[in-house]
Write an enzyme that holds these catalytic residues in place. Structure first.
Site, PDB file in Angstrom:
ATOM      1  N   PHE A 145       0.870  -1.184   0.000  1.00  0.00           N
ATOM      2  CA  PHE A 145       0.000   0.000   0.000  1.00  0.00           C
ATOM      3  C   PHE A 145       0.898   1.221   0.000  1.00  0.00           C
ATOM      4  CE2 PHE A 145      -2.340   3.555   1.656  1.00  0.00           C
ATOM      5  CZ  PHE A 145      -3.494   3.494   0.888  1.00  0.00           C
ATOM      6  N   ASP A 230       9.536   2.896   1.718  1.00  0.00           N
ATOM      7  CA  ASP A 230       8.336   3.659   2.046  1.00  0.00           C
ATOM      8  C   ASP A 230       8.132   3.561   3.556  1.00  0.00           C
ATOM      9  OD1 ASP A 230       5.795   4.595   2.596  1.00  0.00           O
ATOM     10  OD2 ASP A 230       4.872   3.695   0.824  1.00  0.00           O
ATOM     11  N   LYS A 259       2.827  11.342   6.863  1.00  0.00           N
ATOM     12  CA  LYS A 259       1.989  11.131   8.041  1.00  0.00           C
ATOM     13  C   LYS A 259       2.503  11.862   9.275  1.00  0.00           C
ATOM     14  CE  LYS A 259      -0.221   6.918   6.386  1.00  0.00           C
ATOM     15  NZ  LYS A 259      -1.460   7.577   5.960  1.00  0.00           N
TER      16      LYS A 259
END
Length: 404
Positions: A145, A230, A259
């Site tokens: 993801f 990531d 984030k």
């Protein structure tokens, strides 16, 4: 009348009346928050064990971050990258130092960071590695993801994220996560990068086999391929280290961050790499109006400074041991498996008992917020400011839910 309209059922219905149904949120309407706790419109308090998918690593309204945002709001919020502002240099310098890299490219969202990483890797491949024009490929993992843009969903194996959004972007090869032999087979002379999550978050906090990440690092070095990590969910203290890669003794060629970098206040993302990689970009070739804006930089600089002390990494490691010990005690008592590191856990519930959604709904009724994924799996990612007592409380509520 106004007070009645604020109550949860009416507020839930009103929130969905004019909204595209691309989410299926739990029926709670939050109106305020502080630390690890949120309060709904009815005055009920909940322990937040999702933390905005790790965007709230430092809790809700961390005083240092809120103060930085307030101070910057009174001064300057946006210039665009057409000009230089006085918060930019500190942010880039301090984040580069935290990452151990030469350069930083600020963006806004995690998906933008991933898109940036893809573009940089391809350009590096053509200009530095010498891959023929238009033939670059990037190897990715099943269960990944990395976001939901059209390019990113082109290499997703999640049918919900991918189906009916084609035609898809070419140039990606998908291999099983954790399978070094398959990765070795997939890399050829036109491969410019391997793009991986050190721990797969959306898939259910899946930790790769021991030795996998070091093996990826060795392979990328041997084959002249960039290793792109990531760390948008796994990074910035979540797993008990600044980066999840650290726990395997691995340094990637490129970090993708987001984030928690915005402190739960503003969206901030970044790509960090050395000059021989990020240096391939020249003016006009990539950019963002809001990327690296003064408000974002002011908040994110304070995030970097909080991490530079090591306090939050130590808290995540120590409290994570307590969390995982409690969760492992529930295996065979409603849980089938527990995975994760630090204050991050994926829990597989016995599907004969209940679905992940049902578990989250029942936890919500008991004052704990969590999120399901992929059927019977739920994720726990509490803010790093959570206490031992609050961890024990969350485990106790899960125990009660599993007991029925």
């Amino acid at each position: 009348m106004i007070e009645d309209m604020l109550r949860t059922p009416a507020a839930v219905q009103d929130s969905e009346r004019h909204t595209a149904h691309n989410y299926h949120p739990l029926p709670v309407v939050i109106t305020s928050a502080e630390g690890a706790w949120v309060t709904d419109v009815d005055g009920n308090r909940y322990l937040d064990c999702l933390a905005g998918y790790s965007a709230l690593n430092f809790g809700h309204r961390h005083p240092t971050l809120v103060a930085a945002a307030h101070a910057q709001l009174d001064r300057l919020t946006l210039t665009s990258r057409a000009f230089i502002h006085d918060q930019f240099a500190d942010f880039c310098r301090e984040l580069a130092a935290l990452c151990g890299k030469d350069l930083v490219l600020p963006m806004n969202t995690g998906a933008e960071a991933v898109e940036t990483g893809i573009k940089v890797a391809r350009k590096w491949g053509y200009q530095v590695k010498g891959v023929p024009a238009g033939q670059a490929n990037i190897v990715v993992a099943e269960g990944n993801f990395h976001g939901r843009t059209t390019t990113i969903v082109s290499f997703s194996t999640d049918s919900d994220a991918r189906a009916d959004f084609g035609p898809y972007t070419p140039g990606f090869r998908i291999v099983p996560y954790g399978d070094l032999a398959a990765l070795t087979e997939a890399i050829d002379e036109h491969t410019v990068a391997v793009l991986l999550e050190p721990i797969q978050g959306e898939q259910g906090v899946v930790v790769p086999p021991e030795g996998y990440l070091p093996g990826v690092r060795r392979l990328c070095t041997e084959r002249d391929v960039l290793f792109i990590a990531d760390e948008i969910q796994s990074g910035l203290g979540r797993t008990g280290a600044t980066f999840a890669c650290e726990q395997e003794g691995v340094v990637p060629d490129m970090y993708l961050l987001g984030k928690a970098l915005g402190g739960g206040i503003v969206p901030v993302s970044a790509v960090a790499a050395d000059a021989d990689v990020l240096g391939v970009l020249k003016p006009g070739q990539h950019g963002s109006t809001f990327g690296g804006n003064p408000l974002a930089c002011a908040v994110a600089t304070e995030v970097v400074r909080l991490l530079a002390t090591g306090e939050f990494q130590r808290r995540s490691a120590a409290l994570g041991e307590r969390l995982h010990a409690g969760l492992r005690g529930l295996i065979g008592k409603g849980l089938v498996a527990v995975r994760g590191r630090g204050l991050w856990a994926g829990l597989d519930i016995d599907p004969a008992l209940m679905s992940g959604r049902q578990a989250c709904e029942r936890l919500m009724e008991r004052g704990v917020l969590a999120k399901d994924t992929h059927g019977s799996t739920i994720r726990l990612a509490p803010p790093l400011v959570i206490t031992e007592e609050e961890i024990d409380h969350a485990v106790a509520q899960l125990t009660a839910v599993l007991a029925g």
